[in-house]
Design a protein around this motif. Structure first.
Motif, mmCIF file in Angstrom:
data_model
loop_
_atom_site.group_PDB
_atom_site.id
_atom_site.type_symbol
_atom_site.label_atom_id
_atom_site.label_comp_id
_atom_site.label_asym_id
_atom_site.label_seq_id
_atom_site.Cartn_x
_atom_site.Cartn_y
_atom_site.Cartn_z
ATOM 1 N N THR A 19 24.858 15.880 -100.409
ATOM 2 C CA THR A 19 23.690 15.826 -99.403
ATOM 3 C C THR A 19 23.275 14.325 -98.917
ATOM 4 O O THR A 19 23.246 13.804 -97.768
ATOM 5 N N THR A 20 23.255 13.747 -100.041
ATOM 6 C CA THR A 20 22.756 12.097 -99.919
ATOM 7 C C THR A 20 23.677 11.409 -99.323
ATOM 8 O O THR A 20 23.512 10.487 -98.515
ATOM 9 N N TRP A 21 25.146 11.791 -99.759
ATOM 10 C CA TRP A 21 26.280 11.049 -99.094
ATOM 11 C C TRP A 21 26.299 11.233 -97.632
ATOM 12 O O TRP A 21 26.504 10.222 -96.854
ATOM 13 N N LEU A 22 26.158 12.438 -97.242
ATOM 14 C CA LEU A 22 25.954 12.786 -95.916
ATOM 15 C C LEU A 22 25.111 11.796 -94.951
ATOM 16 O O LEU A 22 25.107 11.665 -93.826
ATOM 17 N N GLN A 23 23.788 12.050 -95.717
ATOM 18 C CA GLN A 23 22.542 11.342 -95.226
ATOM 19 C C GLN A 23 22.959 9.656 -94.844
ATOM 20 O O GLN A 23 22.862 9.072 -93.992
ATOM 21 N N GLU A 24 23.862 9.289 -95.847
ATOM 22 C CA GLU A 24 24.290 7.868 -95.604
ATOM 23 C C GLU A 24 25.366 7.714 -94.550
ATOM 24 O O GLU A 24 25.106 6.804 -93.829
ATOM 25 N N ALA A 84 28.504 1.414 -103.567
ATOM 26 C CA ALA A 84 27.502 0.745 -102.351
ATOM 27 C C ALA A 84 26.392 1.578 -102.585
ATOM 28 O O ALA A 84 24.989 0.946 -102.439
ATOM 29 N N MET A 85 26.205 2.912 -102.513
ATOM 30 C CA MET A 85 25.007 3.774 -102.513
ATOM 31 C C MET A 85 24.149 3.831 -104.037
ATOM 32 O O MET A 85 23.129 3.838 -103.888
ATOM 33 N N LYS A 86 25.007 3.628 -104.936
ATOM 34 C CA LYS A 86 24.161 3.542 -106.328
ATOM 35 C C LYS A 86 23.396 2.170 -106.446
ATOM 36 O O LYS A 86 22.423 2.051 -107.023
ATOM 37 N N GLU A 87 24.152 1.087 -105.579
ATOM 38 C CA GLU A 87 23.451 -0.246 -105.776
ATOM 39 C C GLU A 87 22.390 -0.382 -104.749
ATOM 40 O O GLU A 87 21.562 -1.367 -104.619
ATOM 41 N N ASN A 88 22.553 0.729 -103.785
ATOM 42 C CA ASN A 88 21.430 0.590 -102.693
ATOM 43 C C ASN A 88 20.048 1.320 -102.994
ATOM 44 O O ASN A 88 19.880 2.218 -102.982
ATOM 45 N N ASN A 89 18.964 0.294 -103.126
ATOM 46 C CA ASN A 89 17.624 0.760 -103.454
ATOM 47 C C ASN A 89 17.043 1.877 -102.635
ATOM 48 O O ASN A 89 16.047 2.518 -102.781
ATOM 49 N N MET A 90 17.613 1.877 -101.138
ATOM 50 C CA MET A 90 16.983 2.709 -100.132
ATOM 51 C C MET A 90 17.710 4.045 -100.232
ATOM 52 O O MET A 90 17.331 5.045 -99.645
ATOM 53 N N SER A 91 18.856 4.222 -101.372
ATOM 54 C CA SER A 91 19.479 5.477 -101.062
ATOM 55 C C SER A 91 19.746 6.003 -102.671
ATOM 56 O O SER A 91 20.007 7.065 -102.715
ATOM 57 N N GLN A 150 16.209 9.537 -118.572
ATOM 58 C CA GLN A 150 17.236 10.689 -118.720
ATOM 59 C C GLN A 150 18.393 10.501 -118.037
ATOM 60 O O GLN A 150 19.367 11.453 -117.728
ATOM 61 N N GLY A 151 18.650 9.556 -117.201
ATOM 62 C CA GLY A 151 19.806 9.014 -116.238
ATOM 63 C C GLY A 151 19.550 8.628 -115.052
ATOM 64 O O GLY A 151 18.356 8.096 -114.792
ATOM 65 N N THR A 152 20.419 8.540 -113.892
ATOM 66 C CA THR A 152 20.245 7.959 -112.755
ATOM 67 C C THR A 152 20.716 9.345 -111.704
ATOM 68 O O THR A 152 21.349 10.130 -111.995
ATOM 69 N N PHE A 153 20.180 9.043 -110.464
ATOM 70 C CA PHE A 153 20.500 9.984 -109.403
ATOM 71 C C PHE A 153 22.064 9.894 -109.272
ATOM 72 O O PHE A 153 22.457 11.104 -109.086
ATOM 73 N N HIS A 154 22.478 8.987 -109.206
ATOM 74 C CA HIS A 154 23.840 8.744 -108.474
ATOM 75 C C HIS A 154 24.878 8.920 -110.023
ATOM 76 O O HIS A 154 24.527 7.713 -110.665
ATOM 77 N N ARG A 155 25.291 9.887 -110.441
ATOM 78 C CA ARG A 155 26.014 9.937 -111.796
ATOM 79 C C ARG A 155 27.042 9.245 -112.140
ATOM 80 O O ARG A 155 27.690 8.485 -112.425
#
Length: 285
Positions: free
Chosen positions: A49-54, A224-231, A245-250
């Motif tokens: 989902t987030t990938w397609l948003q980007e 790029a997305m994992k490092e982008n604070n907007m994403s 407990q982890g990160t959104f981009h695992r």
């Protein structure tokens, strides 16, 4: 936002409380007016989902990364069915890019009379299950299970968020012959993102040159997305996403289920899959 592990049951589907209300779901289904140039990013949760948003944000900026670096992904391509959806979507200028996890039968009724386009991304359900499990440990609004084996049982039950994966996918695949519907494979995208970006551009009638396409691919990469604070959802408060407990981009990979499923669990899952999807051709998974 109120953080709660309670779910709202709507037409037999469970959605997380706090971000959804019966009113917001009813509005999305029965009242939202679809425009002909709307573009919907539709997915089962944890399926890209987030990938397609980007990717969509970058395609519509013709490869310019400024929007993805200055505006949160959920503001660029907002969720239709969440309680904030109406305020974010209703008066937005066209073309509107809209995200949804809704099953096909709860998709806006006005879509039927429109020329709007839907991109549906499907992911190997075993990988979805793994991703969902880790997300449930991280997201304070989700039910948790003691271990992964228990979570598989939950994933294969009607109690899972947004309904059974099998039903969600089969519902959307009823549109596969509609020229305004594009089916993408998350697993294929991890292997060759560029050709999929080209495919999306063609579907949307967006004529981007090679340099713009290269930019879309570069700025929508997992790194790029994992490092982008907007994403990367790092701006979400700890009471919603427990950062410890982890990160959104695992991992952002295909095939991670091989590190989690025992042979016995895999055999049982495959048996259930074959029965549920016996009339469906998803060979590309």
């Amino acid at each position: 936002m109120e953080v709660t592990r309670k779910y709202i049951e709507f037409e037999g589907i469970k959605t997380p409380g706090g971000v959804h209300t019966p009113e917001s779901l009813t509005w999305a289904w029965k009242e939202f007016e679809v425009r002909d140039d709307d573009v919907f990013n539709a997915t089962y949760p944890k399926s890209g989902t987030t990938w397609l948003q980007e990717i969509l944000s970058l395609i519509y900026s013709n490869g310019d990364p400024t929007p993805v670096k200055t505006k949160f992904s959920w503001d660029r391509v907002p969720w239709l069915e969440q309680h904030s959806g109406r305020g974010q979507v209703e008066n937005r200028p066209s073309p509107r890019l809209i995200t949804t996890h809704l099953p096909r039968f709860l998709f806006p009724q006005s879509f039927q009379k429109s020329k709007a386009k839907v991109i549906y991304t499907v992911r190997n359900p075993k990988d979805v299950c793994v991703s969902f499990y880790y997300f449930s440990l991280y997201a304070e609004f989700m039910e948790r299970r003691e271990n992964f084996q228990d979570y598989i049982t939950h994933f294969l039950s009607k109690d899972v968020m947004f309904g059974l994966w099998f039903e969600h996918v089969k519902g959307w695949l009823t549109m596969k012959d509609n020229p305004n519907f594009l089916l993408l494979s998350y697993d294929n995208m991890t292997k060759d993102l560029r050709s999929n970006v080209v495919k999306i551009c063609k579907f949307l009638g967006k004529d981007l040159d090679d340099a713009a396409i290269d930019s879309v691919v570069e700025h929508s990469s997992f790194k790029a997305m994992k490092e982008n604070n907007m994403s990367n959802y790092s701006a979400v408060p700890n009471e919603i996403f427990s950062k410890g407990q982890g990160t959104f981009h695992r991992k952002g990979i295909s095939g991670d289920h091989k590190n989690h499923f025992t042979p016995a669990l895999e055999e049982e899952f495959d048996r259930i899959y074959k029965e549920a999807m016996k009339d469906v051709d998803l060979a590309f998974l």
